[in-house]
Write an enzyme that holds these catalytic residues in place. Sequence first.
Site, PDB file in Angstrom:
ATOM      1  CE  LYS A  48      -3.889  -2.162   2.179  1.00  0.00           C
ATOM      2  NZ  LYS A  48      -5.248  -2.266   1.892  1.00  0.00           N
ATOM      3  CD  GLU A  69      -4.947   6.073   3.815  1.00  0.00           C
ATOM      4  OE1 GLU A  69      -4.014   6.085   2.990  1.00  0.00           O
ATOM      5  OE2 GLU A  69      -6.018   5.490   3.595  1.00  0.00           O
ATOM      6  CG  ASN A 121     -12.736  -1.452   7.681  1.00  0.00           C
ATOM      7  OD1 ASN A 121     -13.432  -0.472   7.449  1.00  0.00           O
ATOM      8  ND2 ASN A 121     -11.878  -1.484   8.670  1.00  0.00           N
ATOM      9  CD  GLU A 144      -6.621  -2.514  -1.370  1.00  0.00           C
ATOM     10  OE1 GLU A 144      -5.513  -3.070  -1.225  1.00  0.00           O
ATOM     11  OE2 GLU A 144      -7.673  -3.042  -1.011  1.00  0.00           O
ATOM     12  CG  PHE A 179     -23.113 -10.361  11.529  1.00  0.00           C
ATOM     13  CD1 PHE A 179     -23.757 -10.606  10.335  1.00  0.00           C
ATOM     14  CD2 PHE A 179     -23.510  -9.283  12.292  1.00  0.00           C
ATOM     15  CE1 PHE A 179     -24.778  -9.778   9.898  1.00  0.00           C
ATOM     16  CE2 PHE A 179     -24.536  -8.445  11.868  1.00  0.00           C
ATOM     17  CZ  PHE A 179     -25.169  -8.698  10.666  1.00  0.00           C
TER      18      PHE A 179
END
Length: 668
Positions: free
Chosen positions: A116, A200, A235, A288, A348
């Site tokens: 990355k 970031e 994510n 990415e 989940f």
Amino acid sequence: MFSKILIANRGEIACRVIRSARAMGIATVAVYSDADRNAEHVEMADEAVHIGPSPANQSYLIAEKIIAACKQTGAQAVHPGYGFLSERASFCAALEGEGIAFIGPKVKAIEAMGDKITSKKIAAEAGVSTVPGHMGLIDDEAHAARIAAEIGYPVMIKASAGGGGKGMRIAWNDAEAREGFTRSKSEAASSFGDDRIFIEKFIEEPRHIEIQLIGDSHGNIVYLGERECSIQRRNQKVVEEAPSPFLDAATRKAMGEQSVALAKAVDYQSAGTVEFIVDKNREFFFLEMNTRLQVEHPVTELITGVDLVEQMIRVAAGETLGFSQDDVTLTGWAVESRIYAEDPYRNFLPSIGRLTRYRPPQEGTADGITIRNDTGVTEGSEISMFYDPMVAKLCTYAPTRLEAIDAMADALDRFEIEGIGHNLPFLSALMQHPRWREGRLSTGFIAEAYPDGFGPVPPTDATVERFAIAALLLSHILGARNAQISGARFSQAERRSHEDRVVRIAGEEIIGHIDDAADGYLVRLPGREAMQVSTDWTPGARLAIFNINGESHAIKIEPADAGWRLRQLGVDVRVQVFSPRVAELARLMKEKAAPDTSGLLLCPMPGLIVSIAVSEGDEVQEGQTLAIVEAMKMENVLKAERKGIVARIPVKAGDSLAVDEIIMEFAK
Ligand code: ADP
Ligand code: ADP
Ligand code: MG
């Protein structure tokens, strides 16, 4: 063109690749581990080679075994699918060394984009808009906090080698930046064997939008529009669509052209995806590049008409792309739902077991709506703990977004899965959610929409009425059949079936009346005009289509508590039908109370106790860790729901437990 290719993968994606290869007249070779001996991809391929034990690191992840299988079968090329060896530059290089083609990009592009930090630098140099942040490596906690403060909170701490949503966390202040740095670093070391971390800016109200590319070995690169994948849990993508409801033509073009510029900078060929995060002002930032076929590629295929796997095979064989940018058009709308073996009612948690029932909806195109289901399982297949818990990818395609969403809701209702926990009810509920239907998305959507986790959707008046009608039909059909079986003896019962009926549903009693009619039945409910209804249900069937005044509804049916459990659109209710006399008696009977399990910690899934964090007699606080259970290679931390005192712990670390087995009891 190749005459034989090997697919170095399993599950739905192996089946997907085989389908396109076969259509091109190319013979296929599957590889399989012990657990996959009877898997669908093995069944589908022309040949299959056993490559070792079930754990992926002893089979699907060993490059030498794949190369040996190619030599043994004479396969001239390898399609790696996604995951496993798909983004491993050393695998691509090893194949090249053996004169076997890799159906994917070249080694250099994989290397450059696999990291990355490196890819972000190359993107910035190629004029691609990147997330503001620190491009260098970070030494320690203090350094992390200093850099985070410079960028400005909130920030995203990421592993340079990261993937699959791992090794990544948000920090809102110095303390979180320090802790996040340390935790991401150790997670990255154990997941990727590479602990380099960078930081970031965290883009707020972010939407995940990505550009699909395809390039050949002659320098032609074309973008095939975008996909939006903002519906994510931790994510990880859950629902994807193409096109994005958020992009305008100018933004799409800018994103597409920047993606092509990046791909050209690394001499990219084959299919690839450039992922962006887009803020609320439609400013977009490079995240990415994934140098492989993406899980959600079918939605792009549906709106462009391009078979991406076919194109990957063609360009790997040296062909020139058969179309240019001007030929690409985006028509209609496609939605994909990832069907996972995980229990939405239990936070989940992954679920394993045998698919005792697996009946996807009918694929194909009718009335302008296309249903596509990419899967690698069949009824009777075993969902094991060894691999990814994705069972199928259900896609719908229609002229407009709302039609595609409604088609998805209906297709989910028609999808029968039993034997394992699965997220169908969750996906069904999502399809009705106003934010999703209006396209007001961000990657935080699921967490915001379900802050306390997911539970059955409360029935609306319309669903209560629909389920009441369905139940009336079920009981009427059963009554008629019973009367037929027992002949004249029950003719009186048969006559009685034309009496009023009392439907008990969601705490209500509804009085209904049903009569035979020409094409089905006539149902009367209080204060409503008579409704024309019909159904294809036969006793024992667990899914039926109910046609009510011309509108059709797929409802799932399970016998339960002297009645039925009915499910549709994420609503899940129990229904009973009585004659008025029996209803009177039933009213006198006490509701059977569910056993009180509030004083117990139950094992939420079949798994192994990794550790117990407390002892008998301990006082625990809400949120305190009680035990860790491992299932499907994931460690699940079980925490105290409220304050209490541990009375008894009948299990110990190392024990294998079934679902709902008692891990500990609390004092009353
Ligand atoms: P997509 O963007 O196509 O959805 P994901 O990032 O979800 O891709 O990954 C696709 C598959 O590859 C998943 O099964 C994921 O677990 C696996 N995967 C991706 N990157 C890695 C990685 N670096 N290490 C291990 N597995 C990975
Ligand atoms: P992976 O390799 O695991 O797929 P990505 O860099 O693609 O990692 O990020 C995965 C997801 O994390 C994105 O889809 C997005 O939801 C979220 N994310 C990543 N970076 C940022 C960021 N800077 N700001 C906001 N969200 C982010
Ligand atoms: Mg990603």
